[in-house]
Design a protein around this motif. Structure first.
Motif, mmCIF file in Angstrom:
data_model
loop_
_atom_site.group_PDB
_atom_site.id
_atom_site.type_symbol
_atom_site.label_atom_id
_atom_site.label_comp_id
_atom_site.label_asym_id
_atom_site.label_seq_id
_atom_site.Cartn_x
_atom_site.Cartn_y
_atom_site.Cartn_z
ATOM 1 N N LYS A 76 0.936 -1.281 -0.050
ATOM 2 C CA LYS A 76 0.039 -0.085 0.149
ATOM 3 C C LYS A 76 0.600 1.165 0.114
ATOM 4 N N VAL A 77 1.930 1.329 0.823
ATOM 5 C CA VAL A 77 2.780 2.310 0.916
ATOM 6 C C VAL A 77 3.221 2.515 -0.187
ATOM 7 N N CYS A 78 4.128 1.708 -0.890
ATOM 8 C CA CYS A 78 4.763 1.548 -1.965
ATOM 9 C C CYS A 78 4.046 2.158 -3.066
ATOM 10 N N PHE A 79 2.887 1.709 -3.493
ATOM 11 C CA PHE A 79 1.871 2.081 -4.690
ATOM 12 C C PHE A 79 1.463 3.365 -4.516
ATOM 13 N N GLU A 80 1.225 3.887 -3.181
ATOM 14 C CA GLU A 80 0.941 5.248 -2.707
ATOM 15 C C GLU A 80 2.040 6.279 -3.369
ATOM 16 N N GLN A 81 3.312 5.981 -3.048
ATOM 17 C CA GLN A 81 4.248 6.802 -3.428
ATOM 18 C C GLN A 81 4.525 6.694 -4.760
ATOM 19 N N ILE A 82 4.340 5.279 -5.285
ATOM 20 C CA ILE A 82 4.605 5.447 -6.811
ATOM 21 C C ILE A 82 3.519 6.427 -7.549
ATOM 22 N N SER A 83 2.230 6.393 -7.087
ATOM 23 C CA SER A 83 1.489 7.315 -7.823
ATOM 24 C C SER A 83 1.903 8.650 -7.942
ATOM 25 N N TYR A 84 2.466 9.203 -7.048
ATOM 26 C CA TYR A 84 2.903 10.618 -6.987
ATOM 27 C C TYR A 84 4.187 10.710 -7.566
ATOM 28 N N ASP A 85 4.960 9.886 -8.184
ATOM 29 C CA ASP A 85 6.152 10.075 -8.503
ATOM 30 C C ASP A 85 6.101 10.323 -10.163
ATOM 31 N N HIS A 86 5.978 11.293 -10.734
ATOM 32 C CA HIS A 86 5.455 11.541 -12.055
ATOM 33 C C HIS A 86 6.645 11.194 -13.045
ATOM 34 N N THR A 87 7.876 10.919 -12.388
ATOM 35 C CA THR A 87 8.969 10.352 -13.485
ATOM 36 C C THR A 87 8.746 8.868 -13.625
ATOM 37 N N LEU A 88 7.850 8.361 -13.204
ATOM 38 C CA LEU A 88 7.532 6.910 -13.294
ATOM 39 C C LEU A 88 6.382 6.718 -14.297
ATOM 40 N N GLY A 89 6.383 5.862 -15.402
ATOM 41 C CA GLY A 89 5.486 5.961 -16.313
ATOM 42 C C GLY A 89 4.512 4.499 -16.320
ATOM 43 N N VAL A 90 5.210 3.307 -15.958
ATOM 44 C CA VAL A 90 4.333 2.302 -15.865
ATOM 45 C C VAL A 90 4.975 1.449 -14.862
#
Length: 260
Positions: free
Chosen positions: A38-52
């Motif tokens: 949960k924490v990991c995907f919440e952080q990923i969602s806010y990282d706009h340098t990651l596309g997929v």
């Protein structure tokens, strides 16, 4: 990025790879693993340098063999519901992530593992993958969204048979019923997932983000409301530089150079 004990986070340029790393328990989902996801995907969602994002399991036997039965066995009704709510929040964090999520299913995807794959946008299976919701064998039902996402993906009749019988199906059958997008040899699984991710990353980032939210939210509406919603989202695309660049590049017969 946060340090984790039960999962691994790696990045390959604009592709994130999240690996559930509990191979000794076939990557079973316990409380700590769910919290970390949960924490990991919440952080990923806010990282706009990651596309997929590519989500997979450690080892060659299991994507996720299910929720940790030894952890669940002595729960009461209240504790069971709380555990289910946690599982649902994890699935929603994947479904609501701004980036497309590709499940690289590298073995058993049973119970909570199948539900985890269902929460992803795209599912690529290795030839040794197995899928199922065998919870009825344990005196319970799926608790992380299986009774809801599976019928929406493969249809009510097929889903009901799988849910009522607890049958486990192989990757060929999973492809036949539309549960997975592709089946590839195990040694080609991550290469295939990353190849799809790279193709997605070559497109307009804003269009991909809007497309994902439109698919997800529209599927919760009747067709008339969903079409109205799509029209509004389509209009939002024209407020971006990506639309100007994409259409200009098309007319000039050159590759588009989207802002990453």
């Amino acid at each position: 990025m946060t340090e984790y004990e039960n999962i691994r986070f790696e990045r390959d340029d604009a592709i994130a790879v999240v690996t559930i790393d509990r191979p000794e328990s076939l990557n079973a989902l316990n409380y700590e693993t769910l919290q970390e996801l949960k924490v990991c995907f919440e952080q990923i969602s806010y990282d706009h340098t990651l596309g997929v994002v590519v989500l997979t399991g450690a080892g060659e036997k299991a994507f996720v063999a299910g929720a940790d039965i030894s952890y669940m066995r002595d729960m009461n009704a209240v504790e069971g519901a709380e555990f289910a709510h946690l599982g649902h929040s994890v699935m929603m964090s994947i479904e609501n992530a701004s980036q497309p999520v590709i499940a690289g299913v590298n073995g058993f995807a049973l119970g909570g593992g199948c539900e985890l794959a269902l929460a992803c946008d795209i599912r690529i299976a290795s030839t040794n993958a197995k899928f199922g919701q065998p919870e009825v064998n344990l005196g319970i039902i799926p608790g992380f969204g299986g009774t809801q996402r599976l019928p929406r993906l493969v249809g009510k009749g097929i889903a009901s048979e799988l849910l009522y019988t607890g049958d486990i199906i192989d990757s060929t059958e999973a492809f036949r019923i539309g549960l997975v997008n592709r089946v590839v040899p195990l040694d080609e699984l991550m290469l295939t997932c990353k190849s799809i991710a790279q193709k997605i990353n070559s497109k307009s980032p804003r269009a991909i983000k809007i497309c994902k939210s439109t698919i997800h939210n529209g599927c919760q509406m009747d067709i008339a409301r969903a079409n109205q919603y799509e029209a509004v989202q389509f209009g939002q695309c024209f407020a971006s530089a990506d639309q100007v660049e994409g259409m200009t590049a098309f007319l000039e017969k050159r590759p588009a150079k989207f802002t990453k």
